[in-house]
Design a protein around this motif. Structure first.
Motif, PDB file in Angstrom:
ATOM      1  N   LEU A 127       0.820  -1.202   0.000  1.00  0.00           N
ATOM      2  CA  LEU A 127       0.000   0.000   0.000  1.00  0.00           C
ATOM      3  C   LEU A 127       0.861   1.263   0.000  1.00  0.00           C
ATOM      4  CD1 LEU A 127      -2.867  -0.924   2.489  1.00  0.00           C
ATOM      5  CD2 LEU A 127      -3.167  -0.160   0.136  1.00  0.00           C
ATOM      6  N   ARG A 128       1.892   1.266   0.802  1.00  0.00           N
ATOM      7  CA  ARG A 128       2.710   2.467   0.956  1.00  0.00           C
ATOM      8  C   ARG A 128       3.796   2.589  -0.098  1.00  0.00           C
ATOM      9  NH1 ARG A 128       2.187   5.812   4.878  1.00  0.00           N
ATOM     10  NH2 ARG A 128       0.822   5.375   6.632  1.00  0.00           N
ATOM     11  N   GLY A 129       4.078   1.486  -0.804  1.00  0.00           N
ATOM     12  CA  GLY A 129       5.089   1.564  -1.845  1.00  0.00           C
ATOM     13  C   GLY A 129       4.538   2.177  -3.107  1.00  0.00           C
ATOM     14  N   ALA A 130       5.421   2.331  -4.050  1.00  0.00           N
ATOM     15  CA  ALA A 130       4.990   2.882  -5.339  1.00  0.00           C
ATOM     16  C   ALA A 130       4.139   1.870  -6.079  1.00  0.00           C
ATOM     17  CB  ALA A 130       6.216   3.246  -6.184  1.00  0.00           C
ATOM     18  N   ALA A 131       3.307   2.339  -6.957  1.00  0.00           N
ATOM     19  CA  ALA A 131       2.443   1.452  -7.732  1.00  0.00           C
ATOM     20  C   ALA A 131       3.283   0.598  -8.662  1.00  0.00           C
ATOM     21  CB  ALA A 131       1.436   2.272  -8.543  1.00  0.00           C
ATOM     22  N   GLY A 173       1.762   6.608  -1.258  1.00  0.00           N
ATOM     23  CA  GLY A 173       1.608   5.620  -0.190  1.00  0.00           C
ATOM     24  C   GLY A 173       0.594   6.027   0.851  1.00  0.00           C
ATOM     25  N   LYS A 174       0.695   7.264   1.311  1.00  0.00           N
ATOM     26  CA  LYS A 174      -0.246   7.753   2.333  1.00  0.00           C
ATOM     27  C   LYS A 174      -1.668   7.806   1.795  1.00  0.00           C
ATOM     28  CE  LYS A 174      -0.906  11.609   5.534  1.00  0.00           C
ATOM     29  NZ  LYS A 174      -0.373  12.930   5.984  1.00  0.00           N
ATOM     30  N   PHE A 175      -1.797   8.251   0.552  1.00  0.00           N
ATOM     31  CA  PHE A 175      -3.135   8.374  -0.023  1.00  0.00           C
ATOM     32  C   PHE A 175      -3.766   7.004  -0.244  1.00  0.00           C
ATOM     33  CE2 PHE A 175      -6.045   8.838  -3.634  1.00  0.00           C
ATOM     34  CZ  PHE A 175      -6.881   9.808  -3.121  1.00  0.00           C
ATOM     35  N   ARG A 176      -2.991   6.041  -0.754  1.00  0.00           N
ATOM     36  CA  ARG A 176      -3.526   4.700  -0.967  1.00  0.00           C
ATOM     37  C   ARG A 176      -3.932   4.053   0.349  1.00  0.00           C
ATOM     38  NH1 ARG A 176      -2.002   1.697  -5.606  1.00  0.00           N
ATOM     39  NH2 ARG A 176      -1.281  -0.022  -4.329  1.00  0.00           N
ATOM     40  N   SER A 177      -3.165   4.281   1.402  1.00  0.00           N
ATOM     41  CA  SER A 177      -3.521   3.738   2.715  1.00  0.00           C
ATOM     42  C   SER A 177      -4.839   4.329   3.210  1.00  0.00           C
ATOM     43  CB  SER A 177      -2.407   4.011   3.720  1.00  0.00           C
ATOM     44  OG  SER A 177      -1.208   3.369   3.340  1.00  0.00           O
TER      45      SER A 177
END
Length: 341
Positions: free
Chosen positions: A147-151, A243-247
């Motif tokens: 989640l916090r890593g790059a896509a 990462g923060k946004f996806r979390s």
């Protein structure tokens, strides 16, 4: 550019105003239709009695019961549709729905365990919500790096998906175990909960608070969701903390799913077909798609539940059966239309 932006805002307001009217109309239909039909004058008289605090007639009692159930159906459908849009944006997968990561499996384990041990409805709801939240945090802890890593190059989250599938399989095994040892007098209720049923729901404020908070978060971040959904590889270069946004997106969609499942069980297809239908008609812009899918999901489940309790009245069907029977052909039709385009 200014004319185009103004036209876009006017179109959005027109669409949302129309959908709001349709949502209110679905609530009215739910109050009118049933094993005992009510006229519009009966509805008006019943509402007047309820506002005065005295439900003395049969019409007022029926309006109170039907409106309470319709509001529960609306918030559940709206929550599932909103969670579906957010999950599809997070995973960049049009087949993703609120249940794809196993959150509903945790709710099922909690709810069925409470049904085996207790009989109080509020304990079942609390156990379902707790189970869903527990699986969500377990999934987040196990797939935090994803989640916090790059896509990844295709924008997906493979570790997150794989972990969710494994947790869902484990929860499914526990559900099967509880169904196999359940006494006969509780088995029917457990099966109905798994299918999705609104017959025992009551109006509660908490699901509305969860929906309002999630909708406020998603609409404020709709531009960032557009970037994540369409151009995840370039999001960080545009100033978005991926990462923060996806979390945040994951935790918000998990909370929505937990709220919906604890309120009405595992109702399928709402979080899958409603986002697809709205995206097909309105386009991929999440600034319009998020509130539109919320309204359509709520109205859709209200009408499906009205059909479930009236089609073979006085017997009531689980609403999950109706959503599946409607959802399968609609989804196949959408796939056919996409193939033609």
């Amino acid at each position: 550019m200014r004319i185009s932006a103004t036209h876009g805002r006017a179109r959005a307001w027109t669409v949302l105003s129309t959908l709001t009217l349709l949502a209110l109309l679905s609530l009215l239909v739910a109050c009118v239709v049933g094993s005992v039909a009510l006229s519009f004058s009966d509805i008006a008289g019943g509402m007047r009695e309820l506002l005065q605090g005295s439900a003395s007639t049969m019409a007022a009692t029926l309006v109170e019961l039907r409106l309470s159930r319709a509001l529960s159906a609306f918030v559940t459908g709206a929550t599932l549709a909103l969670a579906g849009v957010m999950m599809q944006a997070l995973l960049r997968n049009p087949l993703a729905d609120p249940y794809v990561l196993g959150v509903s499996g945790g709710a099922a384990v909690g709810a069925l365990g409470a049904m085996l041990l207790f009989t109080l409805t509020w304990m079942v709801d609390l156990a379902a919500f707790g189970g869903a939240i527990a699986v969500s945090f377990m999934l987040y802890a196990l797939a935090r790096r994803d989640l916090r890593g790059a896509a990844s190059p295709d924008g997906s989250a493979p570790l997150l998906l794989l972990t969710g599938v494994i947790l869902a399989s484990g929860c499914g095994a526990l559900v099967t175990l509880m169904l196999s040892i359940a006494p006969d007098n509780r088995l029917r209720g457990m099966v109905f909960w798994l299918i999705g049923d609104l017959s025992g729901t009551q109006f509660r404020l908490l699901p509305w608070i969860v929906l309002a908070g999630a909708l406020a978060f998603s609409t404020r971040t709709a531009r960032a969701i557009n970037v994540i959904a369409l151009h995840a590889e370039a999001a960080s270069t545009l100033g978005i903390n991926v990462g923060k946004f996806r979390s945040g997106l994951f935790l918000c969609s998990a909370l929505l799913t937990a709220s919906a499942v604890s309120n009405a069980g595992s109702i399928g297809f709402v979080g899958l077909i409603v986002p697809h239908a709205c995206r097909f008609v309105l386009g991929p812009d999440h600034r319009l798609l998020l509130p539109a899918a919320t309204l359509v999901g709520g109205a859709f489940l209200v009408l499906a539940d009205t059909l479930a309790r009236s089609i073979v009245a006085p017997q009531q069907l689980p609403v999950g059966v109706i959503t599946a029977m409607i959802g399968v052909p609609i989804f196949l039709l959408q796939l056919h239309q996409l193939r033609k385009r």
